[in-house]
Structure formats: structure tokens, C-alpha cells
Design a protein around this motif. Structure first.
Motif, short mmCIF file in Angstrom:
data_model
loop_
_atom_site.label_atom_id
_atom_site.label_comp_id
_atom_site.label_asym_id
_atom_site.label_seq_id
_atom_site.Cartn_x
_atom_site.Cartn_y
_atom_site.Cartn_z
N LYS A 83 41.73 44.12 41.07
CA LYS A 83 41.80 43.14 42.17
C LYS A 83 40.42 42.90 42.75
O LYS A 83 40.11 41.78 43.17
CB LYS A 83 42.78 43.60 43.25
CG LYS A 83 44.23 43.44 42.84
CD LYS A 83 45.19 43.84 43.93
CE LYS A 83 46.62 43.53 43.53
NZ LYS A 83 47.59 43.92 44.58
N GLY A 84 39.58 43.92 42.76
CA GLY A 84 38.19 43.76 43.19
C GLY A 84 37.44 42.79 42.28
O GLY A 84 36.65 41.97 42.75
N LEU A 85 37.71 42.88 40.99
CA LEU A 85 37.10 41.92 40.05
C LEU A 85 37.53 40.50 40.38
O LEU A 85 36.73 39.57 40.29
CB LEU A 85 37.52 42.25 38.60
CG LEU A 85 36.89 43.45 37.93
CD1 LEU A 85 37.49 43.65 36.55
CD2 LEU A 85 35.38 43.30 37.84
N GLY A 86 38.81 40.35 40.75
CA GLY A 86 39.34 39.03 41.09
C GLY A 86 38.66 38.41 42.29
O GLY A 86 38.64 37.18 42.44
N LYS A 87 38.07 39.24 43.14
CA LYS A 87 37.37 38.73 44.32
C LYS A 87 35.93 38.31 44.01
O LYS A 87 35.35 37.54 44.76
CB LYS A 87 37.38 39.79 45.43
CG LYS A 87 38.76 40.02 45.99
CD LYS A 87 38.77 41.10 47.04
CE LYS A 87 40.19 41.34 47.53
NZ LYS A 87 40.31 42.49 48.38
N ILE A 88 35.37 38.82 42.91
CA ILE A 88 33.98 38.50 42.60
C ILE A 88 33.82 37.66 41.32
O ILE A 88 32.70 37.33 40.94
CB ILE A 88 33.11 39.77 42.50
CG1 ILE A 88 33.64 40.73 41.43
CG2 ILE A 88 33.02 40.46 43.85
CD1 ILE A 88 32.77 41.96 41.23
N SER A 89 34.92 37.33 40.68
CA SER A 89 34.86 36.57 39.44
C SER A 89 35.93 35.49 39.41
O SER A 89 36.98 35.64 40.02
CB SER A 89 35.08 37.51 38.25
OG SER A 89 35.20 36.78 37.06
N LYS A 90 35.64 34.45 38.68
CA LYS A 90 36.63 33.39 38.49
C LYS A 90 37.22 33.46 37.07
O LYS A 90 37.91 32.55 36.64
CB LYS A 90 35.98 32.03 38.72
CG LYS A 90 35.58 31.79 40.15
CD LYS A 90 34.95 30.41 40.29
CE LYS A 90 34.74 29.92 41.66
NZ LYS A 90 34.12 30.55 42.66
N SER A 91 36.95 34.53 36.36
CA SER A 91 37.43 34.68 34.98
C SER A 91 38.95 34.69 34.93
O SER A 91 39.61 35.15 35.85
CB SER A 91 36.89 35.97 34.36
OG SER A 91 35.50 35.86 34.16
N GLU A 92 39.48 34.21 33.82
CA GLU A 92 40.93 34.13 33.64
C GLU A 92 41.54 35.47 33.25
O GLU A 92 42.72 35.71 33.51
CB GLU A 92 41.27 33.08 32.56
CG GLU A 92 41.06 31.65 33.00
CD GLU A 92 39.59 31.24 33.08
OE1 GLU A 92 39.30 30.30 33.83
OE2 GLU A 92 38.74 31.85 32.41
N VAL A 93 40.78 36.33 32.60
CA VAL A 93 41.28 37.64 32.19
C VAL A 93 40.37 38.72 32.77
O VAL A 93 39.16 38.72 32.54
CB VAL A 93 41.35 37.77 30.66
CG1 VAL A 93 41.87 39.15 30.26
CG2 VAL A 93 42.25 36.69 30.05
N LEU A 94 40.98 39.63 33.52
CA LEU A 94 40.26 40.74 34.15
C LEU A 94 40.87 42.05 33.67
O LEU A 94 42.09 42.15 33.56
CB LEU A 94 40.41 40.67 35.68
CG LEU A 94 40.11 39.34 36.36
CD1 LEU A 94 40.53 39.38 37.82
CD2 LEU A 94 38.63 39.01 36.22
N VAL A 95 40.03 43.04 33.39
CA VAL A 95 40.53 44.34 32.95
C VAL A 95 39.73 45.45 33.63
O VAL A 95 38.51 45.38 33.69
CB VAL A 95 40.43 44.51 31.41
CG1 VAL A 95 40.82 45.92 30.98
CG2 VAL A 95 41.29 43.50 30.69
N SER A 96 40.45 46.46 34.12
CA SER A 96 39.79 47.66 34.64
C SER A 96 40.29 48.86 33.86
O SER A 96 41.44 48.87 33.39
CB SER A 96 40.06 47.83 36.14
OG SER A 96 41.42 48.12 36.38
N ILE A 97 39.43 49.86 33.73
CA ILE A 97 39.78 51.08 33.00
C ILE A 97 39.29 52.27 33.81
O ILE A 97 38.12 52.33 34.19
CB ILE A 97 39.10 51.12 31.61
CG1 ILE A 97 39.39 49.86 30.81
CG2 ILE A 97 39.55 52.37 30.86
CD1 ILE A 97 38.60 49.77 29.51
N THR A 98 40.18 53.22 34.04
CA THR A 98 39.81 54.48 34.68
C THR A 98 40.64 55.59 34.05
O THR A 98 41.84 55.43 33.84
CB THR A 98 39.99 54.42 36.22
OG1 THR A 98 39.52 55.65 36.78
CG2 THR A 98 41.41 54.14 36.65
N GLY A 99 39.99 56.68 33.71
CA GLY A 99 40.73 57.74 33.03
C GLY A 99 39.96 59.04 32.95
O GLY A 99 38.84 59.15 33.44
#
Length: 163
Positions: A83-99
Motif C-alpha cells: 500500500k505504501g508503494l501505491g502512494k508513491i507510484s502510479k504503476s498498475e502492478v505493485l509487489v512487496s516481499i518480506t520473509g
């Protein structure tokens, strides 16, 4: 992995989309994979390697309270990252990875190999978000990062079809 990257590039010739990612346990491997394709600048806008909790908080806006309550490796953190990516980007596909890439670390709740993916897909100008938990069997750090990267590419490929 090459086949997935080829599919993503081929879909770009049919659909207009871009990709933006936030990585933690993969340490930039997803971004590296995406930029390994000639012409990737047409669809890959960039990535943030937010390995530390401070960067997750400061760059992606993950609430410190979520990390303290649920941990850096959780559905809640993966969701807040994407969701943080969605606030700084207008890209159509966003992915986050944490593990937990291992070979040490982890817990009963989040053992080595536990990876959370956050996905945001812009459909009709509005993001739809989801998170996915995967438990990879590989115990070597490099292999786990490769498996996580490959899985993220599969997610990207699937999400593009929804746009």
C-alpha cells in the motif's frame, strides 16, 4: 524464470502497464530479474529495497505499531509495504516481499522459508490489494531468495491479466 520474464515482456506489447516493487528478504533479486530483460524500461519503473524496519517505516510508510504488533514478516507488514508503494507510484502492478531467508532466524510462527507477498493491482483506476503467505522448503538463503523471486514473477504475470 526466463520464461516468466519473457511472458511479462510479451504482455507489455499487448497491454499498457508498469511494475513497481518493494523487497526485503530478496534484497533486490526481483528488481535484478526484471531489469535483466532487454526493453524492461518499458514496464519496470523501479524498486525499493527496504531490508531494515526503519526503511519500511520511513520509505514505505509501514506503521511502526504494525511491525511491533505483528512482526516485519507478516501479512500486515506485506500489505502495508504494498500500500505504501501505491502512494508513491502510479504503476498498475505493485509487489512487496518480506520473509525469513535464513539459514538462521525465524520462529515457530514465521520459520525460515516463510515469505509474505503483498500485491496491488490497479483495476479501473483503483488498487485491489491482497497478501499471500508461502512456506518455501529450501533452507539455503540463495535458493529461498530465488524461489521467492520466481513466485513474485508468477504473481506479476497473473496480475497483468487482470488489468
Amino acid at each position: 524464470m526466463r520464461a516468466l520474464l519473457k511472458k511479462i515482456k510479451e504482455k507489455r506489447s499487448i497491454k499498457n502497464f508498469s511494475i513497481f516493487v518493494a523487497e526485503s528478504c530478496t534484497g533486490g533479486m526481483l528488481s535484478n530479474a526484471l531489469t535483466s530483460v532487454s526493453g524492461s524500461s518499458e514496464f519496470f519503473k523501479g524498486g525499493i529495497i527496504a531490508y531494515s524496519n526503519i526503511l519500511k517505516i520511513d520509505l514505505l510508510g509501514v506503521p511502526k505499531s504494525k511491525i511491533l504488533k505483528y512482526g516485519a514478516v507478516s501479512h500486515q507488514t506485506a500489505e502495508a509495504m504494498v500500500k505504501g508503494l501505491g502512494k508513491i507510484s502510479k504503476s498498475e502492478v505493485l509487489v512487496s516481499i518480506t520473509g525469513v531467508a535464513g539459514p538462521k532466524g525465524g520462529s515457530k510462527k514465521t520459520p525460515v522459508g516463510c515469505v509474505f507477498f503483498g500485491v496491488g493491482t490497479k483495476i479501473k483506476k483503483k488498487y485491489k490489494y491482497k497478501t499471500i503467505r508461502k512456506q518455501f522448503k529450501s533452507k539455503t538463503r540463495r535458493k529461498l531468495q530465488e524461489e521467492s523471486t520466481s513466485y513474485a514473477l508468477k504473481l506479476i504475470n497473473t496480475e497483468i491479466t487482470k488489468i
